[in-house]
Design an enzyme around this catalytic site. Structure first.
Site, mmCIF file in Angstrom:
data_model
loop_
_atom_site.group_PDB
_atom_site.id
_atom_site.type_symbol
_atom_site.label_atom_id
_atom_site.label_comp_id
_atom_site.label_asym_id
_atom_site.label_seq_id
_atom_site.Cartn_x
_atom_site.Cartn_y
_atom_site.Cartn_z
ATOM 1 N N ALA A 63 41.824 -18.036 -17.163
ATOM 2 C CA ALA A 63 41.687 -19.155 -18.101
ATOM 3 C C ALA A 63 40.398 -19.016 -18.898
ATOM 4 O O ALA A 63 39.320 -19.357 -18.412
ATOM 5 C CB ALA A 63 41.684 -20.480 -17.344
ATOM 6 N N THR A 76 35.214 -21.078 -17.746
ATOM 7 C CA THR A 76 36.051 -19.874 -17.757
ATOM 8 C C THR A 76 36.393 -19.372 -16.355
ATOM 9 O O THR A 76 35.557 -19.381 -15.457
ATOM 10 C CB THR A 76 35.325 -18.772 -18.546
ATOM 11 N N GLU A 77 37.652 -18.942 -16.211
ATOM 12 C CA GLU A 77 38.109 -18.314 -14.959
ATOM 13 C C GLU A 77 38.853 -17.041 -15.334
ATOM 14 O O GLU A 77 39.189 -16.833 -16.511
ATOM 15 C CB GLU A 77 39.067 -19.261 -14.219
ATOM 16 N N GLU A 104 32.187 -20.020 -26.257
ATOM 17 C CA GLU A 104 32.510 -21.354 -26.802
ATOM 18 C C GLU A 104 33.610 -21.300 -27.862
ATOM 19 O O GLU A 104 33.523 -21.931 -28.921
ATOM 20 C CB GLU A 104 31.234 -22.028 -27.294
ATOM 21 N N LEU A 149 20.538 1.300 -42.813
ATOM 22 C CA LEU A 149 19.328 1.952 -42.292
ATOM 23 C C LEU A 149 19.616 3.358 -41.767
ATOM 24 O O LEU A 149 18.691 4.148 -41.545
ATOM 25 C CB LEU A 149 18.713 1.102 -41.169
ATOM 26 N N GLY A 150 20.883 3.678 -41.552
ATOM 27 C CA GLY A 150 21.249 5.013 -41.066
ATOM 28 C C GLY A 150 20.615 5.286 -39.714
ATOM 29 O O GLY A 150 20.681 4.435 -38.818
#
Ligand SMILES: Cc1cc2nc3c(=O)[nH]c(=O)nc-3n(C[C@H](O)[C@H](O)[C@H](O)COP(=O)(O)OP(=O)(O)OC[C@H]3O[C@@H](n4cnc5c(N)ncnc54)[C@H](O)[C@@H]3O)c2cc1C
Length: 423
Positions: free
Chosen positions: A148, A144-145, A400, A375-376
């Site tokens: 890109a 990754t760039e 990925e 579960l709040g």
């Protein structure tokens, strides 16, 4: 070859052993490393290195297809390897313990997976041997760039051959590199790792010019310029790496160094993802299972039992939610099993690898969110890990290949379109 739905013995055994590690070394330290981002879980790293060495497992990275654990001698002739299946089960269990810590498990990770996918047999033995060495060692992959990410073919990092020294000279900047710091920086307690850097040797030919280069830790001209502060998986470092006139030996280019008018370089990158996407999926499902089990535990403590077998209209809303989550989890896991089974049986799994990651990405983000919801305040409180699992789960759908990109891969595979025709 039929799929067997019963987990093979080595899978059951490894899960049994790793459950103790997950409970004793990971779960109990989960909150600490979440709140102390960039602190390194040395105890876990050293323990796993020693344990993996003792078991003869050098690395939690995909092995050569069909060349893994499980079968030996004549048996190997008759039965396919189960190496990917075993790996998926191991990763699921470690991620159930703590997915951020799992990501710092010593071994080659994505870096070794790239060497496996794109390297020659000589390169595999040269670069992968270190993971069975004296010290725990990590590797990373830099694709990754800034411009890109999803569009991997747009990378701007360049590799130029210096005719005088016969070395590659790399220039560019990579971002979001998982374990980039531990793979590249020199730590007394770690062995010498490497990063695999994807660069273009000829931008005029697009994807055909993409190649992967093994850049050894400490190479002059390469610097870690940033460590990300993240929403989840905080025990795992995510680095930005700059390369300025970094010299790399000629033989460190994985696969063919010449530019043919083919997309073999790009195919190497995609082959890496075919191998690792089901494993990322497995890690997400470990997180989802942790959250779902915790919810069921809390419901039981509060006298709520899931009445399996009753007609749906007679169930309470919570019971329906739990059952739906179990369906999501199990169906996503079956997709993972199919994708790794295909890899173990040397079948192309482009479609199934992407499908498994889509399913698991959806399942783990939805399940962890629902668990927090049901579960709040308990779900929202930092007293429990539910809110952390919610944060940890999201990455499954990002790295990925995002959910959207994997959906594109699936659509192309099913409809028979090329990358150019459908993007
Ligand atoms: C914690 C973390 C660890 C990472 N580790 C690594 C690593 O080890 N090595 C590495 O190389 N990279 C790594 N990455 C990078 C990751 O793979 C990218 O972030 C990812 O591929 C997305 O790229 P991007 O960030 O440029 O987003 P973009 O490509 O800009 O995408 C932004 C959004 O647009 C969507 N989108 C883009 N194109 C399309 C399209 N054609 N159709 C529909 N939707 C589209 C995406 O799905 C996404 O939702 C990591 C990222 C993170 C957050």
């Amino acid at each position: 070859m039929p799929i067997e739905f019963e987990a093979p013995k080595p899978v059951v055994q490894t899960q049994f052993v790793l459950k103790t590690v997950a409970e004793e070394m990971m779960r109990s330290n989960s909150r600490y490393f979440d709140e102390h981002e960039h602190e390194i879980p040395w105890d876990y790293i050293e323990f796993m290195h020693t344990a993996m060495k003792a078991m003869g497992v050098g690395s939690l990275a995909p092995k050569d297809k069909g060349n893994g654990h499980g079968n030996g001698g004549e048996e190997k002739e008759k039965r396919p390897s189960i190496s990917y299946q075993l790996l998926a089960a191991q990763i699921e269990m470690l991620a159930w313990g703590d997915v951020g810590m799992y990501l710092v498990t010593p071994g080659g990770g994505l870096g070794a997976a790239a060497v496996q996918a794109a390297g020659t047999p000589e390169q595999k033995s040269k670069f992968l041997e270190r993971f069975s060495g004296e010290k725990p060692t990590l590797a990373a992959m830099c694709m990754t760039e800034a411009g890109a990410g999803s569009d991997t073919a747009s990378i701007r990092t360049r590799a130029v051959l210096d005719e005088k020294t016969n070395e590659w000279v790399l220039n560019g900047e990579k971002i979001f590199v998982t374990s980039g710091d531990k793979a590249f920086s020199e730590y007394e307690k770690l062995g010498r790792g490497f990063i695999v850097v994807w660069a273009s040797i000829d931008p005029s030919v697009g994807r055909a010019g993409m190649r992967a280069f093994v850049v050894e830790a400490g190479t002059p001209g390469v610097r870690i310029v940033k460590l990300e502060r993240k929403m989840g998986i905080r025990a795992s470092d995510t680095a930005a790496i700059s390369l300025v006139d970094a010299h790399v030996p000629y033989d460190n280019v994985l696969g063919s160094p010449t530019v043919e008018k083919t997309t073999s370089g790009f195919k190497g990158a995609m082959a890496t993802f075919d191998a690792t996407r089901p494993l990322v999926a497995a890690s997400g499902l470990g997180v989802a299972r942790a959250a779902l089990e915790f919810l069921k535990e809390k419901l039981t403590e509060n006298g709520v039992q899931i009445r399996y077998g009753l007609p749906r209209q007679k169930l309470t809303s919570v019971e329906r939610d739990v059952i739906d989550m179990e369906i999501m989890l199990k169906s996503a896991w079956l997709m993972v099993i199919k994708a790794v089974w295909m890899a173990d049986n040397k079948k192309s799994n482009v479609l199934e690898a992407s499908m498994s990651k889509i399913k698991a990405g959806d399942a783990c983000t939805k399940i962890t969110q629902k668990v927090v919801e049901i579960l709040g305040p308990l779900g929202y409180s930092r007293e429990f890990l539910a809110e952390k699992w919610f944060r940890d789960a999201k990455i499954t759908d990002i790295y990925e290949g995002t959910g959207q990109i994997n959906r594109l891969v699936v659509a192309r595979q099913i409809l028979g379109y090329s990358g150019k025709e459908l993007r």
